[in-house]
Design an enzyme around this catalytic site. Structure first.
Site, PDB file in Angstrom:
ATOM      1  N   HIS A 146       0.975  -1.199  -0.654  1.00 39.55           N
ATOM      2  CA  HIS A 146       0.279  -0.571   0.245  1.00 39.55           C
ATOM      3  C   HIS A 146       1.148   1.130   0.076  1.00 39.55           C
ATOM      4  O   HIS A 146       1.916   1.185   0.480  1.00 39.55           O
ATOM      5  CB  HIS A 146      -0.746  -0.188   1.878  1.00 39.55           C
TER       6      HIS A 146
ATOM      7  N   ASP B 280     -10.556  -6.843  -2.738  1.00 39.08           N
ATOM      8  CA  ASP B 280      -9.654  -7.346  -3.536  1.00 39.08           C
ATOM      9  C   ASP B 280      -8.706  -7.824  -2.832  1.00 39.08           C
ATOM     10  O   ASP B 280      -8.032  -9.502  -2.609  1.00 39.08           O
ATOM     11  CB  ASP B 280      -8.935  -6.630  -5.058  1.00 39.08           C
TER      12      ASP B 280
ATOM     13  N   SER C 116      -1.533  -2.037 -10.686  1.00 35.56           N
ATOM     14  CA  SER C 116      -1.584  -1.637  -9.716  1.00 35.56           C
ATOM     15  C   SER C 116      -2.405  -2.630  -8.601  1.00 35.56           C
ATOM     16  O   SER C 116      -3.731  -3.012  -9.858  1.00 35.56           O
ATOM     17  CB  SER C 116      -2.078   0.531  -9.679  1.00 35.56           C
ATOM     18  N   GLY C 117      -2.626  -2.402  -7.731  1.00 42.99           N
ATOM     19  CA  GLY C 117      -3.696  -3.104  -6.690  1.00 42.99           C
ATOM     20  C   GLY C 117      -4.967  -2.849  -7.461  1.00 42.99           C
ATOM     21  O   GLY C 117      -5.786  -3.787  -8.037  1.00 42.99           O
TER      22      GLY C 117
ATOM     23  N   ARG D  86      -7.158 -14.657   1.569  1.00 42.05           N
ATOM     24  CA  ARG D  86      -8.120 -16.263   1.548  1.00 42.05           C
ATOM     25  C   ARG D  86      -7.614 -17.247   0.158  1.00 42.05           C
ATOM     26  O   ARG D  86      -7.691 -17.689   1.023  1.00 42.05           O
ATOM     27  CB  ARG D  86      -9.600 -15.683   0.516  1.00 42.05           C
TER      28      ARG D  86
ATOM     29  N   LYS E  55       5.429   1.275   0.784  1.00 36.48           N
ATOM     30  CA  LYS E  55       5.721   1.154  -0.172  1.00 36.48           C
ATOM     31  C   LYS E  55       6.906   1.638   0.357  1.00 36.48           C
ATOM     32  O   LYS E  55       8.440   0.479  -0.482  1.00 36.48           O
ATOM     33  CB  LYS E  55       5.502   1.683  -1.545  1.00 36.48           C
TER      34      LYS E  55
ATOM     35  N   THR F  29       2.665  -5.526  -8.179  1.00 40.70           N
ATOM     36  CA  THR F  29       1.933  -4.749  -8.490  1.00 40.70           C
ATOM     37  C   THR F  29       2.455  -3.488  -9.315  1.00 40.70           C
ATOM     38  O   THR F  29       3.856  -2.936  -8.626  1.00 40.70           O
ATOM     39  CB  THR F  29       0.519  -4.768  -7.630  1.00 40.70           C
ATOM     40  N   GLY F  30       2.014  -2.336  -9.838  1.00 40.95           N
ATOM     41  CA  GLY F  30       2.819  -1.530 -10.713  1.00 40.95           C
ATOM     42  C   GLY F  30       3.203  -0.716  -9.717  1.00 40.95           C
ATOM     43  O   GLY F  30       4.537  -0.661 -10.329  1.00 40.95           O
ATOM     44  N   THR F  31       3.106   0.492  -9.712  1.00 43.20           N
ATOM     45  CA  THR F  31       4.029   1.365  -8.894  1.00 43.20           C
ATOM     46  C   THR F  31       5.167   1.192  -7.933  1.00 43.20           C
ATOM     47  O   THR F  31       6.407   1.244  -8.011  1.00 43.20           O
ATOM     48  CB  THR F  31       2.878   2.257  -7.508  1.00 43.20           C
ATOM     49  N   THR F  32       4.462  -0.568  -7.289  1.00 49.66           N
ATOM     50  CA  THR F  32       5.450  -0.763  -6.087  1.00 49.66           C
ATOM     51  C   THR F  32       6.723  -1.227  -6.287  1.00 49.66           C
ATOM     52  O   THR F  32       8.112  -1.074  -6.745  1.00 49.66           O
ATOM     53  CB  THR F  32       5.150  -1.924  -5.591  1.00 49.66           C
TER      54      THR F  32
ATOM     55  N   HIS G 256     -10.273  -0.759  -2.499  1.00 51.95           N
ATOM     56  CA  HIS G 256     -10.167  -2.077  -3.318  1.00 51.95           C
ATOM     57  C   HIS G 256     -10.160  -2.933  -2.337  1.00 51.95           C
ATOM     58  O   HIS G 256      -9.746  -4.339  -2.281  1.00 51.95           O
ATOM     59  CB  HIS G 256      -9.300  -2.060  -4.513  1.00 51.95           C
TER      60      HIS G 256
ATOM     61  N   ASP H 267      -4.256  -6.543  -7.626  1.00 48.87           N
ATOM     62  CA  ASP H 267      -3.643  -7.882  -7.113  1.00 48.87           C
ATOM     63  C   ASP H 267      -4.531  -9.431  -7.392  1.00 48.87           C
ATOM     64  O   ASP H 267      -4.496 -10.154  -6.842  1.00 48.87           O
ATOM     65  CB  ASP H 267      -4.811  -7.328  -5.444  1.00 48.87           C
TER      66      ASP H 267
ATOM     67  N   ASP I 146      -1.860  -1.510   4.792  1.00 53.05           N
ATOM     68  CA  ASP I 146      -1.864  -0.304   6.007  1.00 53.05           C
ATOM     69  C   ASP I 146      -2.574  -0.583   6.260  1.00 53.05           C
ATOM     70  O   ASP I 146      -3.719  -0.190   6.074  1.00 53.05           O
ATOM     71  CB  ASP I 146      -1.327   0.728   4.552  1.00 53.05           C
TER      72      ASP I 146
END
Length: 138
Positions: free
Chosen positions: A8, A90, A54-55, A96, A12, A34-37, A87, A60, A80
């Site tokens: 989150h 998701d 991105s998430g 899960r 990051k 995921t994208g930015t990470t 989201h 995700d 976080d």
């Protein structure tokens, strides 16, 4: 091993620092994010990652699809817990799936370090056996 990174916004920087600290171990594995990470990790390390969306835009869920196909071995998701996420359903679905498919999941730095040290020691080699068994059944 295939390792996914998700963080989150408020976490990051922590995940980037984690990747920097364990770059020598992580460089031996297939990395996803995921994208930015992923962009931030690649900007601050020599690691190469396959980046998904991105998430909030489905990243995700893309990682979740790999988990459901048993194509992901470890998920490191620095969440976080104090900031509401739009989201959230998701996120819960991803967590899960990790439980359903017995995918090791770290949601904080302490657990992530234990997983990485276990990976380095060979404690997660059972994942390789699962992949070998699946290949035999094909």
């Amino acid at each position: 091993m295939k390792i996914a990174f998700i963080a989150h916004d408020g976490k990051k920087a922590d995940l980037v620092n984690f990747a920097k600290a364990y770059e020598s171990i992580l460089s031996k594995h297939e990395l996803y994010s995921t994208g930015t990470t992923g962009t931030r990790i690649m900007e601050q390390t020599k690691l190469q990652l396959h980046r998904f969306k991105s998430g909030p835009l489905g990243g995700d869920q893309e990682i979740g699809a790999l988990i459901a196909k048993n194509l992901m071995d470890i998920v490191i998701f620095f969440r976080d817990p104090l900031t509401p996420q739009p989201h959230e359903p998701d996120i819960l679905a991803l967590l899960r799936l990790c439980d359903v498919y017995s995918i090791p999941l770290a949601t904080n730095m302490g657990t992530a370090e234990i997983l990485i040290h276990g990976l380095e020691r060979g404690d997660l080699n059972w994942r390789t056996l699962i992949h070998e068994k699946e290949n035999e059944n094909k």
